[in-house]
Design a protein around this motif. Structure first.
Motif: not given
Length: 424
Positions: A133, A136, A158, A160
């Motif tokens: 987080g 990133t 997140t 991602s």
């Protein structure tokens, strides 16, 4: 591109850690921001609260006895038993001792064990989500199947892209026959954005085992850093059959010795070179293995345990051929390293071995249910040096075409970029 690679960090080098290292360094070389993070020395099974059912599942872990050997799991046991286990432990003995502990003592041991490594996983997962987080990254790659519990919190907290790299060592022999555990892993895997399998064989098997769709699983062959492997100038004059991998009873080395003894009937000067990871608990096995060849023959067996990476290449370079014995449970990427050095290989006609040999033509496949087949394959290479040299040349070319770190990175980036574009 910013990438975080969560590696399994096994504590000693194996095919997966070599793959992760090659992937990371190759991505960094072409300008990507890559970090590698690992959880060292954790158990691979997470309990479901039923300590009695936990016993057989824990004892299926291939490396459980290492934990006993180094005291990681024994501090809750009486000191006398701790010392005995550290001194004499083998996997069967570890299984016997744990299952035969008094009921109350076993439950106490298991509760403490579960509490310890559940806490370790929770802490690691919490730290991982917090780190991701904060950092990133565009992509989070999970290189251990046992990190799949991270997929859902990562997707929730997140932005991602979450990908899973299934290791080449993953196969029916290395997973526990626990349907609940496999279903749980499959549930997590289906939440990943994409999954990479180490071969077409692994893709088919993973789709069937974990109920995955073929569209979500992509083949990415493990690649090696080719600049470390230069073709050798010539093969050794006398025959040298080599093996490199884990030196354990499960590696099929007894069959390899049988094959070598029969080859020596035709090539009396042929040597057997055994290299790889040797733990103290298997030194007795190795001694018995050499004795089984006979007093005269065992003088031609040479053992090279726990070689550093640079000496491993020298070991492979000095072989006439590299052999993977029948019954060996794990796929061994060392055949790629051998072929990169133009050393022909003799491998079982099954799974990923067959797939690699069909792509490279760098050796001979044999029927691993028939020792005669392995003997014939070995003799074919030793008897015809020109043909063996051709196989070595083919193997080198095949590795260059399919199994370099550049090929691996290219496939990784191709799939990842497609997903990132689709996300917008």
């Amino acid at each position: 591109m910013k990438i975080l690679l969560l590696s399994q960090g096994t504590g000693y080098p194996n095919d997966t850690t070599f793959r992760d290292t090659a992937l990371m360094s190759s991505l960094q070389r072409i300008g990507h921001d890559v970090r590698l993070w690992s959880l060292q020395d954790t158990l691979i099974y997470e309990g479901d609260g039923d300590e009695e059912q936990m016993v057989p599942r824990m004892l299926d872990a291939r490396d459980l006895y290492f934990r006993f050997r180094y005291g990681a799991l024994t501090r809750w046991l009486p000191l006398r038993l701790q010392r005995k286990m550290a001194r004499e432990v083998t996997l069967p003995r570890a299984r016997h001792w744990l299952t035969n502990l008094p009921h109350g003592q076993r439950l106490c041991f298991l509760r403490e064990l579960l509490r310890g490594y559940r806490g370790c996983f929770r802490s690691f997962f919490k730290e991982a989500v917090a780190l991701i987080g904060k950092e990133t990254p565009d992509v989070v790659a999970l290189s251990s199947l046992w990190y799949t519990g991270l997929i859902e919190p990562l997707k929730l907290h997140t932005q991602s892209l979450v990908v899973v790299l299934l290791p080449a060592t993953l196969n029916p022999e290395t997973l526990p026959a626990d349907k609940r555990l496999l279903l749980n892993i499959g549930h997590h895997l289906r939440r990943a954005d994409t999954i990479f399998a180490a071969s077409e064989f692994h893709k088919r098997w993973a789709c069937q085992t974990f109920e995955l769709t073929e569209e979500t699983v992509h083949v990415m062959y493990d690649g090696i850093l080719l600049n470390y492997y230069r073709p050798r100038l010539m093969a050794p004059a006398n025959g040298r059959i080599g093996y490199y991998g884990e030196i354990t009873p499960q590696a099929g080395l007894k069959k390899l010795v049988e094959c070598w003894l029969r080859v020596r009937e035709h090539f009396p000067d042929c040597e057997l070179h055994i290299g790889g990871i040797l733990h103290g608990t298997h030194r007795q096995f190795l001694s018995e293995l050499a004795k089984s060849a006979g007093a005269k023959q065992q003088k031609s067996i040479y053992v090279f345990p726990n070689l550093p990476f640079s000496e491993k290449r020298s070991f492979l370079n000095n072989l006439s051929l590299l052999a993977i014995p029948p019954g060996s449970e794990l796929f061994n990427n060392v055949i790629l390293e051998a072929m990169a050095l133009q050393v022909p290989v003799v491998v079982p006609d099954r799974g990923m071995y067959a797939e690699i040999l069909h792509l490279t033509q760098g050796g001979i496949l044999y029927n691993d249910e028939d020792l005669n087949s392995m003997v014939d394959a070995t003799l074919n290479i030793l008897q015809d040096t020109d043909w063996a040299e051709t196989k070595g040349t083919n193997g080198r070319k095949g590795v260059v075409d399919f199994f370099t770190s550049e090929q691996m990175v290219g496939r990784f980036l191709q799939v990842v970029r497609q997903h990132l574009v689709q996300r917008g």
